[in-house]
Design an enzyme around this catalytic site. Structure first.
Site, PDB file in Angstrom:
ATOM      1  CD  GLU A  37      50.145  42.692  24.081  1.00 20.95           C
ATOM      2  OE1 GLU A  37      48.961  42.949  24.339  1.00 20.95           O
ATOM      3  OE2 GLU A  37      50.825  43.319  23.246  1.00 20.95           O
ATOM      4  NE  ARG A 265      40.030  43.732  33.089  1.00 16.63           N
ATOM      5  CZ  ARG A 265      40.913  43.317  32.192  1.00 16.63           C
ATOM      6  NH1 ARG A 265      40.544  42.606  31.158  1.00 16.63           N
ATOM      7  NH2 ARG A 265      42.183  43.609  32.331  1.00 16.63           N
ATOM      8  CE  LYS A 275      49.180  43.257  30.555  1.00 17.62           C
ATOM      9  NZ  LYS A 275      49.553  42.291  29.547  1.00 17.62           N
TER      10      LYS A 275
HETATM   11  P1  ATP Z   1      45.566  44.720  30.985  1.00 23.48           P
HETATM   12  O1  ATP Z   1      44.322  45.479  30.685  1.00 23.48           O
HETATM   13  O2  ATP Z   1      46.044  44.872  32.379  1.00 23.48           O
HETATM   14  O3  ATP Z   1      46.637  44.915  29.956  1.00 23.48           O
HETATM   15  P2  ATP Z   1      45.022  42.340  29.608  1.00 23.48           P
HETATM   16  O4  ATP Z   1      43.788  41.527  29.699  1.00 23.48           O
HETATM   17  O5  ATP Z   1      45.255  43.112  28.378  1.00 23.48           O
HETATM   18  O6  ATP Z   1      45.118  43.216  30.896  1.00 23.48           O
HETATM   19  P3  ATP Z   1      46.760  40.165  29.130  1.00 23.48           P
HETATM   20  O7  ATP Z   1      48.219  40.065  29.299  1.00 23.48           O
HETATM   21  O8  ATP Z   1      46.223  40.144  27.755  1.00 23.48           O
HETATM   22  O9  ATP Z   1      46.298  41.473  29.865  1.00 23.48           O
HETATM   23  O10 ATP Z   1      46.014  39.104  30.029  1.00 23.48           O
HETATM   24  C1  ATP Z   1      46.348  37.746  30.139  1.00 23.48           C
HETATM   25  C2  ATP Z   1      45.190  37.026  30.754  1.00 23.48           C
HETATM   26  O11 ATP Z   1      44.897  37.548  32.047  1.00 23.48           O
HETATM   27  C3  ATP Z   1      43.937  37.192  29.907  1.00 23.48           C
HETATM   28  O12 ATP Z   1      43.314  35.945  29.779  1.00 23.48           O
HETATM   29  C4  ATP Z   1      43.107  38.160  30.692  1.00 23.48           C
HETATM   30  O13 ATP Z   1      41.753  37.951  30.478  1.00 23.48           O
HETATM   31  C5  ATP Z   1      43.523  37.890  32.128  1.00 23.48           C
HETATM   32  N1  ATP Z   1      43.358  39.085  32.948  1.00 23.48           N
HETATM   33  C6  ATP Z   1      43.937  40.288  32.762  1.00 23.48           C
HETATM   34  N2  ATP Z   1      43.501  41.174  33.676  1.00 23.48           N
HETATM   35  C7  ATP Z   1      42.607  40.514  34.450  1.00 23.48           C
HETATM   36  C8  ATP Z   1      41.806  40.885  35.572  1.00 23.48           C
HETATM   37  N3  ATP Z   1      41.816  42.113  36.073  1.00 23.48           N
HETATM   38  N4  ATP Z   1      41.008  39.935  36.117  1.00 23.48           N
HETATM   39  C9  ATP Z   1      40.996  38.691  35.631  1.00 23.48           C
HETATM   40  N5  ATP Z   1      41.728  38.277  34.595  1.00 23.48           N
HETATM   41  C10 ATP Z   1      42.524  39.171  33.997  1.00 23.48           C
HETATM   42 MG    MG Z   2      45.901  42.857  26.527  1.00 24.46          MG
END
Ligand code: ATP
Ligand code: MG
Length: 565
Positions: A37, A265, A275
Site C-alpha cells: 500500500e 512477518r 509503517k
Molecule cells: P505495515 O504494518 O508496516 O503497514 P503492511 O502489511 O500493512 O505493513 P503493506 O504495504 O500492506 O504493509 O505490505 C505489502 C506486503 O509486504 C504485504 O504482502 C505484507 O504482508 C508484506 N509485509 C509487510 N510487513 C511485513 C513484515 N514485517 N514481514 C514480512 N512481510 C511483510
Molecule cells: Mg497495510
C-alpha cells in the site's frame, strides 16, 4: 525448479509450489505479486516479502512477479510513496518489467463484480452505522444478528448501490456487505463490508472518478485473479481472511483462483517495522526523514550504506516459516559485515584527531607511500598515502601510561607503527593549561618503512592521516535507534518512543580522512581501518566537506552487552 547459483534456499512455500508444479495445478505456472500500500516507505519487513515473491519468480522457470499498488485507501496514499517504493524494489535487485499494476486499475471491474454479487443475492446495501454494525456482529463467543437490511430485494440493492456510486449519500450512511453467515465462528465471514463511501477525496490514480472504495478483503482476491496470480503470499494475520478470499472468488464469474499462503512477518529487534510507527518517527521529528540512516526502511538502509546483496542474504538466512519470531539485529549486521569485509576498500580516517609532530622528519616533505586497498585481494589495487612531518592519530590511540598489557598503542616514551608507514616514538607530551593533551612530539625511524626495526619488537600498529594533506570530514556514528529489544512490545511504557536511544547518532565534526577519499562517490563504501565500515553520505556531503556514515562496526559490540544483560 532451476538450480542457478543465486537461487534462494527452499522453504515451505517453495515446497508447496514444487508439489503444485508436479500436479499441474495452476497450469504449471508460477506467478506471484508484491502488493504494497503506498502509504509509506518500504521497510526491512517488506524486503522479506519482496525477496520471497520476486525470488520465487526468479528461481522458477517462467516465473513472474507483479508489482501492484494496493491503493484502496487514498487518504493516506501519496505519489511520492509510489515512486519511492519502485526505486526501493529496483535497488534491491528485482524487476517487475511491464507488470506494474494498481488495484485502482480494477475499480470498474470490481464494481461490476459487486453488481453480480447483488444480482445473485450475495451482497446487500446496509444502512447500519458503524456502532450498530459492531453490535450486530456479535463476539467470538456469541453469534451475530442479521442486519435489518439483509433481506432487501435485489432491485432495491442495485438501485441503492448505484446511488452510492453516484455520490448521493454521505460517508458512513451506507455500505455494501457480502451476505455470508452471521453465525460463522470466523468473524470475517459475518457479512463483511465490501464497499464504503468516501466523499470528496482525490485519488492519486483515479482522481474524483469514484466516491465508493472497495475494501482490501474484496479487492485483493479479485486483483490477484485478474492478474493470473497463482500463489498469493501474505503474512499470517490474513490466515483468518482466507475463507473470505476464497468466498469472493467462488461467488463471482472469474476463471482464475489463486492460492493464498500465509507466512510469518519479520520482526527485527531494537527497531520497529510498522509503517504507522515509522510515519510517527518521521512526522514527530525523532529522525530527520524516511531515509534517515537509522531507519529500518530500505531507503534508510541504502543511505546508511547497506548493499542490496547483504539485505538479500539476510532474507535468505532468516528463511520463511509460519512461526512468529523476532530476529536479532546482529544477523542483519553480520550480513553487511561479511559483504563489506570482502568488497570494501580500506582507507584511513582519524575520527578524534590528536596532532603528532615528527621532529626529525624534514619540514615541507611529502612522501608518497604505497598502501594496498585490501589486505586479501590484490586485484583491488593500491593507492598512495601522503606522509608528512605532522600527522593526526586518534586520541584513543595514545595514553601517557599503558593502563594494562593489552594496550598496544602509543604511550609516553613508547613506540608504535603508523600503518603502511614508519615506526614513531613519543618523545614529549604537550598539554594546555587545563592539562589536556594537545600535541605529541615524536621521532621516527627511517629504517622501518616496510621493515621491522632493528633489535626490538614494536607490536602496535595504529592508523593516521597527514595533517597538511588530510581532508576535514564529518563522520556520523550510528547506533541502534532503540535501546530496547522490543520497543513495540514493552507494556510498561506508554509509547515505543520511550525507548529511543538518545545516542543513536553521534556526529564527529573534526574528523580527518586520507586525501584519496576526496574522490569517493556518493554511496561508496570503505572500511576505515580499525574503526568500522563507512559510506559517503548521499544527502549532506558537499564538495568541500565529505560526510561519512558508519554502516556497522567491525565487530558486534552489542553481543557482549546483551550477554551481560
Ligand atoms: P505495515 O504494518 O508496516 O503497514 P503492511 O502489511 O500493512 O505493513 P503493506 O504495504 O500492506 O504493509 O505490505 C505489502 C506486503 O509486504 C504485504 O504482502 C505484507 O504482508 C508484506 N509485509 C509487510 N510487513 C511485513 C513484515 N514485517 N514481514 C514480512 N512481510 C511483510
Ligand atoms: Mg497495510
Amino acid at each position: 525448479m532451476s538450480n542457478n547459483e543465486s537461487a534462494s534456499p527452499t522453504n515451505f512455500i517453495r515446497q508447496i509450489i514444487d508439489a503444485d508444479l508436479q500436479n499441474g495445478k495452476h497450469g504449471g505456472r508460477v506467478h506471484t505479486r508484491f502488493p504494497p500500500e503506498p502509504n509509506g516507505y518500504l521497510h526491512i519487513g517488506h524486503a522479506k516479502s519482496i525477496c520471497l515473491n520476486f525470488g520465487i519468480a526468479r528461481d522458477y522457470a517462467g516465473g513472474l512477479c507483479n508489482l501492484r499498488f494496493d491503493d484502496t485507501n487514498p487518504q493516506k496514499e501519496r505519489q511520492d510513496y509510489i515512486n519511492a517504493i519502485q526505486e526501493d524494489v529496483r535497488w534491491l535487485g528485482f524487476d517487475w518489467e511491464d507488470r506494474l499494476y494498481y488495484a485502482s486499475d480494477y475499480f470498474q471491474q470490481l464494481y461490476l463484480f459487486a453488481v453480480e454479487l447483488i444480482k445473485n443475492g450475495k451482497a446487500y446495501v446496509c444502512d447500519l452505522n458503524a456502532e450498530e454494525t459492531r453490535a450486530y456482529r456479535g463476539t467470538l463467543t456469541e453469534p451475530g444478528k442479521p442486519s435489518p437490511y439483509r433481506d432487501r430485494s435485489v432491485e432495491e440493492n442495485l438501485k441503492l448501490f448505484e446511488q452510492m456510486k453516484n455520490g448521493e449519500f454521505d460517508d458512513g450512511a451506507r455500505v455494501l456487505r457480502a451476505k455470508i453467515d452471521m453465525a460463522s465462528p470466523n468473524m470475517n465471514m459475518r457479512d463483511p463490508t465490501l464497499y464504503r463511501i468516501r466523499q470528496g477525496l482525490i485519488h492519486h490514480q483515479t482522481g474524483e472518478a469514484w466516491c465508493i472504495y472497495p475494501m482490501y478483503d474484496y479487492t485483493h482476491p479479485i486483483s490477484d485473479a485478474l492478474e493470473g496470480i497463482t500463489h498469493s503470499l501474505c503474512t499470517l494475520e490474513f490466515e483468518d481472511h482466507r475463507p473470505l478470499y476464497d468466498w469472493v472468488l467462488d461467488n463471482i464469474t472469474i476463471d482464475c483462483h489463486p492460492q493464498q499462503i500465509e507466512f510469518s512477518r519479520l520482526n527485527l529487534q531494537y527497531t520497529v517495522v510498522s509503517k504507522r510507527k515509522l510515519t510517527q518517527l518521521v512526522d514527530e521529528g525523532h529522525v530527520t526523514s524516511w531515509d534517515d540512516p537509522r531507519m529500518p526502511t530500505i531507503a534508510g538502509l541504502r543511505r546508511r550504506g547497506y548493499t542490496p546483496a547483504a539485505i538479500r542474504t539476510f532474507c535468505d538466512r532468516i528463511g520463511v516459516t509460519k512461526a512468529d519470531n523476532s530476529v536479532e539485529m546482529g544477523i542483519l549486521e553480520a550480513c553487511i559485515r561479511e559483504d563489506l569485509d570482502s568488497h570494501a576498500p580500506r582507507a584511513m580516517a582519524v575520527l578524534n584527531p590528536l596532532k603528532v609532530v615528527i621532529e626529525n622528519y624534514p619540514e615541507g616533505q611529502v612522501e608518497e607511500l604505497d598502501a594496498a586497498n585490501h589486505p586479501k585481494d590484490e586485484g583491488m589495487g593500491s593507492r598512495k598515502l601522503r606522509f608528512t612531518r605532522e600527522v593526526y592519530i586518534d586520541r584513543a590511540d595514545f595514553m601517557e601510561q599503558a593502563p594494562n598489557k593489552k594496550f598496544k598503542r602509543l604511550v609516553s616514551g613508547g613506540e608504535v607503527r603508523l600503518r603502511n608507514a614508519y615506526v614513531i616514538k613519543c618523545e614529549e607530551v604537550i598539554k594546555d593549561d587545563s592539562g589536556e593533551i594537545i600535541e605529541l612530539r615524536c621521532s621516527y625511524d627511517p629504517a622501518t618503512l616496510g621493515a621491522n626495526p632493528e633489535g626490538r619488537k614494536v607490536k602496535g600498529v595504529i592508523h593516521w592521516v597527514s595533517a597538511s594533506e588530510g581532508v576535514k570530514a564529518e563522520v556520523r556514528l550510528y547506533d541502534r535507534l532503540f535501546n530496547h529489544y522490543n520497543p513495540d512490545g514493552d507494556k510498561s511504557v506508554e509509547s515505543f518512543l520511550a525507548h529511543i536511544n538518545p545516542e543513536s547518532l553521534v556526529a564527529l565534526t573534526d574528523a580527518v580522512v586520507e586525501p584519496s577519499l576526496l574522490d569517493a562517490q556518493e554511496g561508496e563504501r570503505f572500511q576505515f581501518e580499525r574503526e568500522g565500515y563507512f559510506c559517503l553520505d548521499s544527502v549532506d556531503t558537499t564538495a568541500e566537506r565529505p560526510v561519512f556514515n558508519r554502516i556497522v562496526t567491525l565487530r558486534d559490540s552489542w553481543a557482549k552487552i546483551e550477554k551481560k544483560g
